[in-house]
Enzyme design. Structure first.
Site, mmCIF file in Angstrom:
data_model
loop_
_atom_site.group_PDB
_atom_site.id
_atom_site.type_symbol
_atom_site.label_atom_id
_atom_site.label_comp_id
_atom_site.label_asym_id
_atom_site.label_seq_id
_atom_site.Cartn_x
_atom_site.Cartn_y
_atom_site.Cartn_z
ATOM 1 N N HIS A 126 -1.229 3.720 -12.366
ATOM 2 C CA HIS A 126 -0.069 2.896 -11.623
ATOM 3 C C HIS A 126 -0.372 1.600 -12.280
ATOM 4 O O HIS A 126 -1.325 1.166 -12.552
ATOM 5 C CB HIS A 126 -0.385 3.162 -10.284
ATOM 6 C CG HIS A 126 0.312 2.605 -9.249
ATOM 7 N ND1 HIS A 126 0.386 1.137 -8.842
ATOM 8 C CD2 HIS A 126 1.316 2.989 -8.477
ATOM 9 C CE1 HIS A 126 1.439 1.054 -8.064
ATOM 10 N NE2 HIS A 126 1.862 1.939 -7.616
ATOM 11 N N ASP A 203 -9.038 4.855 -9.008
ATOM 12 C CA ASP A 203 -8.225 4.707 -7.944
ATOM 13 C C ASP A 203 -7.848 5.908 -7.114
ATOM 14 O O ASP A 203 -7.470 6.795 -7.754
ATOM 15 C CB ASP A 203 -6.993 4.167 -8.946
ATOM 16 C CG ASP A 203 -5.479 4.092 -8.236
ATOM 17 O OD1 ASP A 203 -5.623 4.405 -6.899
ATOM 18 O OD2 ASP A 203 -4.758 3.498 -8.679
ATOM 19 N N GLN A 206 -4.039 8.243 -4.291
ATOM 20 C CA GLN A 206 -3.423 9.673 -4.155
ATOM 21 C C GLN A 206 -4.226 10.709 -4.074
ATOM 22 O O GLN A 206 -3.769 11.899 -3.675
ATOM 23 C CB GLN A 206 -2.355 9.842 -5.508
ATOM 24 C CG GLN A 206 -1.327 8.801 -5.563
ATOM 25 C CD GLN A 206 -0.223 8.852 -4.566
ATOM 26 O OE1 GLN A 206 -0.295 9.811 -3.713
ATOM 27 N NE2 GLN A 206 0.521 7.887 -4.416
ATOM 28 N N LYS A 229 -1.222 5.509 3.031
ATOM 29 C CA LYS A 229 -0.822 6.864 2.281
ATOM 30 C C LYS A 229 -1.540 8.000 3.027
ATOM 31 O O LYS A 229 -1.463 9.244 2.442
ATOM 32 C CB LYS A 229 -1.329 6.754 0.976
ATOM 33 C CG LYS A 229 -0.317 5.792 -0.213
ATOM 34 C CD LYS A 229 -0.664 5.966 -1.521
ATOM 35 C CE LYS A 229 -0.117 4.457 -2.265
ATOM 36 N NZ LYS A 229 1.407 4.829 -2.428
ATOM 37 N N CYS A 367 6.196 2.980 -10.456
ATOM 38 C CA CYS A 367 5.324 1.905 -10.919
ATOM 39 C C CYS A 367 4.485 2.565 -11.961
ATOM 40 O O CYS A 367 3.287 2.191 -11.839
ATOM 41 C CB CYS A 367 4.559 1.524 -9.632
ATOM 42 S SG CYS A 367 5.371 0.457 -8.443
HETATM 43 N N1 7TS Z 1 -2.477 3.327 -7.192
HETATM 44 C C1 7TS Z 1 -1.942 4.563 -7.160
HETATM 45 C C2 7TS Z 1 -2.403 5.772 -7.823
HETATM 46 C C3 7TS Z 1 -0.705 4.662 -6.226
HETATM 47 O O1 7TS Z 1 -0.032 5.789 -6.202
HETATM 48 C C4 7TS Z 1 -0.333 3.586 -5.634
HETATM 49 C C5 7TS Z 1 1.035 3.502 -4.847
HETATM 50 C C6 7TS Z 1 -1.292 2.252 -5.741
HETATM 51 C C7 7TS Z 1 -2.256 2.469 -6.694
HETATM 52 C C8 7TS Z 1 -0.963 1.064 -4.974
HETATM 53 O O2 7TS Z 1 -0.951 1.401 -3.741
HETATM 54 P P1 7TS Z 1 -0.950 0.038 -2.616
HETATM 55 O O3 7TS Z 1 -0.962 0.776 -1.320
HETATM 56 O O4 7TS Z 1 -1.812 -0.919 -3.005
HETATM 57 O O5 7TS Z 1 0.568 -0.248 -2.930
HETATM 58 N N2 7TS Z 1 1.779 4.189 -5.347
HETATM 59 C C9 7TS Z 1 3.238 4.343 -4.817
HETATM 60 C C10 7TS Z 1 4.146 5.320 -5.220
HETATM 61 O O6 7TS Z 1 3.770 6.256 -5.791
HETATM 62 N N3 7TS Z 1 5.409 4.949 -4.819
HETATM 63 O O7 7TS Z 1 5.161 4.053 -4.168
HETATM 64 C C11 7TS Z 1 3.713 3.488 -3.939
#
Ligand code: 7TS
Length: 409
Positions: A126, A203, A206, A229, A367
């Site tokens: 990401h 990371d 997910q 999430k 992303c």
């Molecule tokens: N890393 C992964 C693997 C992610 O899927 C996401 C967000 C992030 C980092 C960033 O997370 P945040 O909570 O700091 O924004 N992924 C997604 C997505 O798949 N669609 O919208 C956000």
């Protein structure tokens, strides 16, 4: 089958948002990888904090401040036990995964990265696990290297293993890909990296909502995830870090709470985790995260994982009946994420027509622009499942895609 449906009904009842209509149709929510929906008890835990004990933490002698501090620190303890951290001081509350990675990139990078050194990431990261490393590498004159992947969306880890050396300052890799669904062999990567003394950041944005995560068993040096999430509120997330690293790293931001003593000449920093939590934290966020963890524990993370795998397999079967569908990301080890394309149709148009039928999917690059560049596509349609989804909803997705095809082709 009957039994599963009964349980699903009970599960769904806890999520008020799922009962509504969108565009005149019952909502089908398949955008769980972007953010999950929230059970009522999490929503209520936030309003309970504001109606009963809203107060700032760590600074007050008065009763409400003590209540808020206790709830906040209890949330830290519960989070630590949820990911099997050795001690609660290794859990730092951040704004989310992005914030956690930026913290490590800036703080670890400031101290341990020098010109000529390398940071390794993977081809399926990401942007949150790419850009912060680019920024610090540029500042320090270090090099960013990438573990490649194959057309299935499986990492070619040999490329990393053959290049392991003391010259690598850190490896940052995603546990589960948000656009491909691939579950990566992070435990093996960590074990191999450690033979050269290289720390590994995972990371877990997910992964944590969908499978049991044990940071001590993984032996990762850093692990990052977001509450929103995993049925919790937005604006709060976690950085787990091994004590030895967190103690060695300089503070990321200065301000209240992160200090021991301040004079105009010199400041002594607080101990971990407070050293990394400058300013008033997201108190109700931590309280909501704790409630989300209790919810997951009572539901059973193994039940969640099993149910989501059932849904994934059912969806793969059902969608495969559609002519002209191509899957992007076909790794053997996958989380409940399906990225696909319909021949001759732009992903955005498919997503738009699905929305008119009350079906929420995500379209675009998710992303992960380098993933789209690798497959030479503009983006995908992504359906990401949570345990509260149903076979009937997947049936509606399949019908919706057929309808989109009829309209577009
Ligand atoms: N890393 C992964 C693997 C992610 O899927 C996401 C967000 C992030 C980092 C960033 O997370 P945040 O909570 O700091 O924004 N992924 C997604 C997505 O798949 N669609 O919208 C956000």
């Amino acid at each position: 089958m009957e039994k599963v449906n009964d349980i699903t009904t009970l599960w769904r009842k806890q999520f008020p948002i799922l009962t509504q209509q969108v565009n005149g149709k019952p909502l089908v929510y398949f955008d769980n990888a972007a953010t999950s929906q929230k059970p009522l008890r999490v929503i209520q835990s936030l309003s309970d904090y504001y109606t009963r004990y809203n107060s700032n933490v760590h600074r007050g002698v008065h009763t409400l401040s003590q209540m808020a501090t206790d709830a906040f620190e209890e949330a830290r303890e519960l989070t630590a036990s949820f990911i099997h951290a050795g001690e609660k001081e290794e859990v730092i509350f951040t704004k989310g995964t992005t914030d956690s990675i930026n913290l490590v990139a800036q703080s670890f990078g400031e101290k341990f990265l020098q010109a000529g050194k390398e940071i390794w990431i993977s081809a399926m990261e990401h942007h949150a696990n790419i850009v912060p490393w680019q920024m610090i590498c540029e500042k320090k004159g270090a090099k960013l290297k990438v573990i490649p992947m194959n057309r299935e969306g499986v990492l070619l880890t040999e490329e990393l293993y053959q290049n392991l050396s003391e010259n690598i300052a850190l490896i940052a890799v995603t546990h589960v890909s948000n656009s491909l669904g691939t579950i990566n062999p992070v435990k093996e990567i960590i074990a191999r990296a450690h033979t050269f003394g290289i720390p590994v950041l995972v990371d877990g944005a997910q992964a944590v909502p969908h499978m049991s995560v044990n940071v001590q068993e993984l032996d990762c040096d850093f692990y990052c995830f977001s509450a929103h999430k995993m049925y919790g509120p937005t604006g709060i997330g976690v950085l787990y870090g091994k004590r030895k690293w967190l103690e060695a790293m300089p503070p990321y931001q200065g301000g209240g709470d992160m200090i021991e003593t301040v004079t105009f000449e010199k400041t002594d920093y607080n101990v971990i985790p407070f050293k990394f939590e400058a300013g008033t934290p997201h108190i109700e966020g931590a309280i909501g995260l704790a409630e989300a963890i209790r919810f997951i524990q009572e539901t059973g993370i193994e039940n969640i994982e099993k149910r989501e795998q059932e849904l994934l397999h059912y969806a793969m079967e059902k969608l495969s009946e559609i002519e002209g569908i191509t899957y992007i990301g076909t790794a053997p080890e996958k989380a409940a994420v399906i990225s696909f394309l319909i021949e001759g149709a732009h992903p955005y148009d498919v997503g738009f027509i699905l929305d008119k039928q009350g079906i929420a999917v995500r379209t675009g690059h998710h992303c992960t622009q380098p993933v789209m560049q690798f497959f030479d596509i503009p983006g995908t349609v992504r359906a990401s499942f949570a345990f509260y989804n149903t076979e009937e909803e997947i049936g509606r997705l399949a019908e919706g895609i057929q309808k989109a095809k009829n309209m577009l082709l």
